[in-house]
Design an enzyme around this catalytic site. Structure first.
Site: not given
Length: 250
Positions: A10-14
């Site tokens: 997971i990234s912050s955008a996802s």
């Protein structure tokens, strides 16, 4: 029973698209249970972009799959973009997995690379992911250009000595005094190390401040990839004479 590993990222955008780490793990565990797969381990990378393979747990997973100790038959992911958004990187990984005799299963896209249909579908999905990524880059570039033309700050980390107020750079007077003192000290021949010690910052940060032409009142953003060529005036903190002198000191 086939042995598989799971991979979640997971990234912050996802976080906004309902693909949290917990959701991904739950879906992988459920899939393995329904298909009689032995889930050996789940590799997890948090807060990391899929732009490259410089992800610690991704690297650990690939190293393990290529080792003699591995008895894994496949990787299970919630969605293929958890692994790669770039079609080139994704297909490169598939080629490497084939050498390891490891298949890839994506739960959401309903395919696995053990079949010809699965490989074709994977390439199609990879193309769409790449297209989506390029669209995001283009939108970002257009947004930066639009802001730059209005002399608004286009984004990124705010330089020490400034605040961002209504998308305009304004002087942070407390920090600006420190910036001025750093330049004065350097003009007197004081070393980066001693300046850094005085203000409890790294030597590299001192060097960056002294080289930053923003303090001359000129904001410029080229962008290594975007080539935006944005430029406009901002409040000046350092005179040209002081900047030049400080950067001539050996």
């Amino acid at each position: 029973m086939k042995n598989v590993v799971g991979y979640v990222r997971i990234s912050s955008a996802s976080q906004i698209d309902n693909t949290s780490i917990e959701v991904q793990i739950e879906k992988i565990q459920m899939y393995c249970s329904l298909h009689n797969l032995n889930l050996v381990k789940i590799y997890k990378d948090e807060g990391i972009s899929p732009k490259n393979t410089d992800r610690p747990n991704y690297q650990d997973m690939m190293e393990f799959l290529g080792s003699e100790e591995s008895n894994v038959d496949g990787i299970v992911v919630y969605k293929n973009d958890r692994l790669h958004r770039s079609l080139y990187d994704l297909l490169g990984m598939i080629k490497q997995l084939k050498e390891f005799k490891v298949d890839l299963v994506s739960i959401t896209e309903m395919f696995d690379t053990s079949t010809a249909q699965g490989m074709l579908f994977l390439q199609m999905l990879g193309s769409f992911s790449e297209f989506e990524r390029q669209l995001i880059v283009e939108r970002t570039k257009s947004g930066r250009l639009a802001k730059g033309e209005k002399k608004l700050y286009p984004g990124g980390k705010i330089a020490f000595g400034y605040n961002l107020v209504d998308e305009h750079l304004t002087i942070n007077y407390d920090e600006a005094e420190i910036v001025k003192d750093i330049f004065k000290m350097r003009c007197k021949g004081i070393t980066y190390t001693k300046i850094a010690q005085k203000y409890s910052m790294s030597k590299q940060r001192v060097c960056y401040i002294l080289k930053n032409r923003l303090y001359l009142g000129k904001y410029k953003y080229e962008g290594k990839v975007e080539k935006n060529k944005i430029g406009f005036d901002v409040p000046r903190i350092i005179t040209s004479y002081t900047f030049t002198k400080a950067n001539k000191i050996e």
